[in-house]
Design a protein around this motif. Structure first.
Motif, short mmCIF file in Angstrom:
data_model
loop_
_atom_site.label_atom_id
_atom_site.label_comp_id
_atom_site.label_asym_id
_atom_site.label_seq_id
_atom_site.Cartn_x
_atom_site.Cartn_y
_atom_site.Cartn_z
N LEU A 186 1.11 -1.35 -0.19
CA LEU A 186 -0.04 -0.07 0.12
C LEU A 186 1.13 1.60 -0.25
N ALA A 187 0.31 2.33 -0.65
CA ALA A 187 0.92 3.48 -0.30
C ALA A 187 0.09 4.36 -0.03
N ALA A 188 -0.40 5.44 0.80
CA ALA A 188 -1.16 6.42 1.27
C ALA A 188 0.06 8.11 0.06
N VAL A 189 -1.19 9.14 -0.35
CA VAL A 189 -0.35 9.92 -1.51
C VAL A 189 -1.49 11.14 -0.81
N GLY A 190 -1.12 12.11 -1.07
CA GLY A 190 -1.31 13.48 -0.52
C GLY A 190 -0.72 14.55 -1.00
N LYS A 191 -0.65 15.65 -0.71
CA LYS A 191 -0.27 17.67 -1.04
C LYS A 191 0.29 17.25 0.17
N LYS A 192 1.19 17.92 0.58
CA LYS A 192 2.12 18.36 1.55
C LYS A 192 1.86 19.22 2.30
N GLN A 193 1.72 19.62 3.43
CA GLN A 193 1.80 20.45 4.39
C GLN A 193 2.69 21.67 4.16
N ARG A 194 2.11 22.87 3.68
CA ARG A 194 2.56 24.02 3.52
C ARG A 194 3.46 24.04 4.49
#
Length: 253
Positions: free
Chosen positions: A245-253
């Motif tokens: 599995l791998a989770a993907v999301g925009k990084k926190q700025r």
């Protein structure tokens, strides 16, 4: 120590063993299908053509240097163009050779490509939340189903993560790669299984670098409830089962 020794043997090259094996391919047994079937009346989503317009950083040196496992995500959607790019980067077909074997964006032993890509989608523009499967030959998504309380189900699947508990449900997308082992076993017999594990590492590393290039972050996940996720995806757990599995999301700025 004995249990360690047994597993260490698996890590070693087993070429000598393979030389004495008559594989199903050698026996003339028909090759298994290179793609998993689906109902033609299913709902399909055309993915945008992959292009460099989604890139925030095209410098491969920087992408390699800055790559980290990301467990903190912004409350932000990724675009369908970005998702299209991530799917192409991990399983996209770039060529088909004279033998009919697909050459992809990731290396694979004997071009057997035993993997199927499933997606738990939570934050993607213009896509309904739910379960999907990527169709690399068509570069489309196959909609499988909605999943009530998808974030909570993902939380259950990924169990107790040791560093940042409950982070996976905050991602935009959870990639779930299954393997259909016989695609590789047909050609490599009992030596297939080490190759499968090596090959899925190639896939996930491409996801890391591709995510970095669009300003997103990835975290690979090897701790999960096998029976639960196989059940949710309708896999039999033997001829096909989730392997990574791998989770993907925009990084926190």
């Amino acid at each position: 120590m004995k249990r360690y020794e047994e597993q260490r043997v698996f890590l070693k090259s087993n070429f000598d063993e393979f030389k004495n094996v008559k594989t199903d391919k050698m026996k003339g047994i028909p090759e298994p299908s290179r793609t998993k079937g689906y109902d033609k009346s299913s709902k399909f989503i055309d993915l945008p053509e992959v292009n460099e317009g989604v890139l925030k950083n095209s410098n491969i040196h920087d992408c390699i240097k800055n790559r980290r496992s990301t467990r903190f995500y912004a409350d932000e959607n990724i675009s369908i163009e970005e998702l299209s790019y991530l799917l192409w980067a991990t399983q996209g077909i770039t060529q088909t050779n004279k033998a009919g074997l697909t050459l992809r964006t990731v290396p694979c032993s004997g071009a057997t490509h035993s993997f199927e890509t499933y997606l738990f989608i939570m934050k993607v523009h213009n896509l309904k939340n739910g379960l999907y499967r990527y169709l690399p030959f068509e570069h489309k998504l196959l909609f499988l189903s909605e999943l009530d309380g998808i974030e909570n189900r993902i939380d259950e699947i990924t169990l107790d993560q040791p560093f940042v508990p409950n982070f996976t449900k905050k991602a935009a997308v959870l990639f779930a790669w299954s393997t259909i082992p016989y695609r590789s076993e047909w050609k490599f017999d009992t030596t297939a299984h080490k190759k499968i594990l090596i090959d899925v590492g190639h896939v996930c590393q491409n996801l890391y670098l591709a995510s970095e290039s669009i300003g997103a972050g990835t975290c690979a996940i090897g701790i999960y409830d096998q029976k639960m996720i196989d059940g949710i995806l309708g896999l039999d757990g033997d001829e096909e089962f989730v392997i990574y599995l791998a989770a993907v999301g925009k990084k926190q700025r």
